[in-house]
Design a protein around this motif. Structure first.
Motif, PDB file in Angstrom:
ATOM      1  N   ARG A 174       0.458  -1.208   0.146  1.00  0.00           N
ATOM      2  CA  ARG A 174       0.349   0.234   0.269  1.00  0.00           C
ATOM      3  C   ARG A 174       1.089   0.985  -0.186  1.00  0.00           C
ATOM      4  NH1 ARG A 174      -5.002  -1.350   3.915  1.00  0.00           N
ATOM      5  NH2 ARG A 174      -5.292  -3.805   2.866  1.00  0.00           N
ATOM      6  N   PHE A 175      -0.040   1.916  -0.495  1.00  0.00           N
ATOM      7  CA  PHE A 175       1.061   3.212  -0.705  1.00  0.00           C
ATOM      8  C   PHE A 175       1.420   4.239   0.474  1.00  0.00           C
ATOM      9  CE2 PHE A 175       1.031   8.545  -1.632  1.00  0.00           C
ATOM     10  CZ  PHE A 175       2.244   8.057  -2.518  1.00  0.00           C
ATOM     11  N   PRO A 176       2.317   5.200   1.064  1.00  0.00           N
ATOM     12  CA  PRO A 176       3.063   5.132   0.262  1.00  0.00           C
ATOM     13  C   PRO A 176       4.846   3.835   0.274  1.00  0.00           C
ATOM     14  CG  PRO A 176       3.623   6.313   2.416  1.00  0.00           C
ATOM     15  CD  PRO A 176       2.314   6.092   2.210  1.00  0.00           C
ATOM     16  N   TRP A 177       4.571   3.165  -0.743  1.00  0.00           N
ATOM     17  CA  TRP A 177       5.599   1.903  -0.696  1.00  0.00           C
ATOM     18  C   TRP A 177       6.621   2.659  -0.423  1.00  0.00           C
ATOM     19  CZ3 TRP A 177       3.320   3.648  -4.892  1.00  0.00           C
ATOM     20  CH2 TRP A 177       1.985   2.640  -5.545  1.00  0.00           C
ATOM     21  N   SER A 178       7.128   0.971  -0.011  1.00  0.00           N
ATOM     22  CA  SER A 178       8.506   1.048   1.311  1.00  0.00           C
ATOM     23  C   SER A 178      10.163   2.125   0.368  1.00  0.00           C
ATOM     24  CB  SER A 178       8.878  -0.169   1.302  1.00  0.00           C
ATOM     25  OG  SER A 178       9.508  -1.007   0.547  1.00  0.00           O
ATOM     26  N   GLN A 179      10.045   2.187  -0.731  1.00  0.00           N
ATOM     27  CA  GLN A 179      11.129   3.260  -1.456  1.00  0.00           C
ATOM     28  C   GLN A 179      12.260   2.088  -0.397  1.00  0.00           C
ATOM     29  OE1 GLN A 179       9.826   7.155  -1.031  1.00  0.00           O
ATOM     30  NE2 GLN A 179       7.937   6.856  -2.648  1.00  0.00           N
ATOM     31  N   ASP A 180      12.473   1.609  -0.574  1.00  0.00           N
ATOM     32  CA  ASP A 180      13.833   1.242   0.681  1.00  0.00           C
ATOM     33  C   ASP A 180      14.607   0.381   0.178  1.00  0.00           C
ATOM     34  OD1 ASP A 180      12.592  -0.785   1.336  1.00  0.00           O
ATOM     35  OD2 ASP A 180      13.174  -0.094   3.082  1.00  0.00           O
ATOM     36  N   LEU A 181      14.699  -0.032  -1.883  1.00  0.00           N
ATOM     37  CA  LEU A 181      14.549  -1.180  -2.373  1.00  0.00           C
ATOM     38  C   LEU A 181      15.097  -0.476  -3.416  1.00  0.00           C
ATOM     39  CD1 LEU A 181      12.037  -4.178  -1.978  1.00  0.00           C
ATOM     40  CD2 LEU A 181      14.480  -3.651  -0.589  1.00  0.00           C
ATOM     41  N   PRO A 182      16.792  -1.623  -4.231  1.00  0.00           N
ATOM     42  CA  PRO A 182      16.887  -0.915  -6.081  1.00  0.00           C
ATOM     43  C   PRO A 182      15.520  -1.166  -6.431  1.00  0.00           C
ATOM     44  CG  PRO A 182      18.196  -2.879  -4.828  1.00  0.00           C
ATOM     45  CD  PRO A 182      16.698  -2.616  -3.633  1.00  0.00           C
ATOM     46  N   GLY A 214      16.069 -10.418   4.749  1.00  0.00           N
ATOM     47  CA  GLY A 214      14.637 -10.258   5.762  1.00  0.00           C
ATOM     48  C   GLY A 214      13.967  -9.087   5.002  1.00  0.00           C
ATOM     49  N   CYS A 215      14.162  -8.695   3.076  1.00  0.00           N
ATOM     50  CA  CYS A 215      13.269  -8.179   2.375  1.00  0.00           C
ATOM     51  C   CYS A 215      11.675  -8.231   1.840  1.00  0.00           C
ATOM     52  CB  CYS A 215      13.981  -6.752   1.596  1.00  0.00           C
ATOM     53  SG  CYS A 215      14.432  -8.277   0.141  1.00  0.00           S
ATOM     54  N   GLY A 216      11.832  -9.509   2.456  1.00  0.00           N
ATOM     55  CA  GLY A 216      10.684 -10.444   1.489  1.00  0.00           C
ATOM     56  C   GLY A 216      10.024 -11.454   2.187  1.00  0.00           C
ATOM     57  N   PRO A 217       9.036 -11.785   2.578  1.00  0.00           N
ATOM     58  CA  PRO A 217       7.407 -10.744   0.885  1.00  0.00           C
ATOM     59  C   PRO A 217       7.433  -9.985   1.588  1.00  0.00           C
ATOM     60  CG  PRO A 217       6.632 -12.810   2.573  1.00  0.00           C
ATOM     61  CD  PRO A 217       8.205 -12.715   2.802  1.00  0.00           C
ATOM     62  N   ALA A 218       6.594  -9.291   0.704  1.00  0.00           N
ATOM     63  CA  ALA A 218       5.795  -7.889   0.440  1.00  0.00           C
ATOM     64  C   ALA A 218       4.885  -8.164   1.765  1.00  0.00           C
ATOM     65  CB  ALA A 218       5.447  -7.703  -0.710  1.00  0.00           C
ATOM     66  N   VAL A 219       4.300  -7.682   2.698  1.00  0.00           N
ATOM     67  CA  VAL A 219       2.974  -7.561   3.677  1.00  0.00           C
ATOM     68  C   VAL A 219       2.140  -6.435   3.199  1.00  0.00           C
ATOM     69  CG1 VAL A 219       4.839  -8.594   5.570  1.00  0.00           C
ATOM     70  CG2 VAL A 219       4.103  -5.644   5.229  1.00  0.00           C
ATOM     71  N   ASP A 220       0.797  -7.063   3.629  1.00  0.00           N
ATOM     72  CA  ASP A 220      -0.723  -6.061   3.070  1.00  0.00           C
ATOM     73  C   ASP A 220      -0.362  -4.531   4.676  1.00  0.00           C
ATOM     74  OD1 ASP A 220      -3.077  -5.159   2.246  1.00  0.00           O
ATOM     75  OD2 ASP A 220      -3.411  -6.075   3.377  1.00  0.00           O
ATOM     76  N   GLY A 221      -0.196  -3.905   3.735  1.00  0.00           N
ATOM     77  CA  GLY A 221       0.208  -2.739   4.765  1.00  0.00           C
ATOM     78  C   GLY A 221       0.446  -1.109   3.410  1.00  0.00           C
ATOM     79  N   THR A 222       1.255  -0.666   5.100  1.00  0.00           N
ATOM     80  CA  THR A 222       1.342   0.712   4.897  1.00  0.00           C
ATOM     81  C   THR A 222       3.260   0.299   4.878  1.00  0.00           C
ATOM     82  OG1 THR A 222       0.729   2.052   6.506  1.00  0.00           O
ATOM     83  CG2 THR A 222      -0.035   2.548   4.571  1.00  0.00           C
ATOM     84  N   PRO A 223       4.023   1.595   4.438  1.00  0.00           N
ATOM     85  CA  PRO A 223       5.466   1.261   5.398  1.00  0.00           C
ATOM     86  C   PRO A 223       5.260   1.059   6.922  1.00  0.00           C
ATOM     87  CG  PRO A 223       5.692   2.825   3.777  1.00  0.00           C
ATOM     88  CD  PRO A 223       4.626   2.359   4.145  1.00  0.00           C
ATOM     89  N   ASP A 224       4.700   1.642   7.660  1.00  0.00           N
ATOM     90  CA  ASP A 224       4.629   1.939   8.934  1.00  0.00           C
ATOM     91  C   ASP A 224       4.422   0.616   9.808  1.00  0.00           C
ATOM     92  OD1 ASP A 224       2.470   2.373   7.975  1.00  0.00           O
ATOM     93  OD2 ASP A 224       1.461   2.684  10.306  1.00  0.00           O
TER      94      ASP A 224
END
Length: 109
Positions: A39-47, A93-103
């Protein structure tokens, strides 16, 4: 989505990579980006991968809030090489993506 917005070979190469397939993909300004959350705003911490002329790609890493301080990871001559470059620079440990926002995300080490 208009087919001209993103390189189809790049999307297929990213999907073929299990580490990237576990992340949330998004397209912005012709670049292929990956997020640890859905969910927006996406994490923006990966290449992320940006197209260059001549079928080449540039991989960049964003640091800090709202993408401040871009760092170039490298350039690649093919979609497959760009995907390998991203995958090799994913933090543990960056995945898998989780349902939610960066917080809801744990900090990366």
């Amino acid at each position: 989505m208009d087919a001209g917005l993103i390189d189809k070979a790049l999307v297929e190469a990213a999907y073929a990579n299990p580490a990237l397939r576990a992340l949330f993909p998004l397209v912005s300004h012709g670049s292929l980006q990956f997020s640890r959350c859905t969910r927006f705003p996406w994490s923006q911490d990966l290449p992320m991968i940006f197209p260059l002329f001549g079928g080449r790609f540039r991989v960049r890493q964003l640091h800090g809030p709202q993408g401040s301080g871009q760092e170039q990871v490298g350039e690649a001559d093919s979609a497959e090489d760009a995907v390998k470059l991203v995958a090799s620079h994913l933090p543990a440990g960056c995945g898998p993506a989780v349902d939610g926002t960066p917080d809801v995300l744990e900090p990366l080490s």
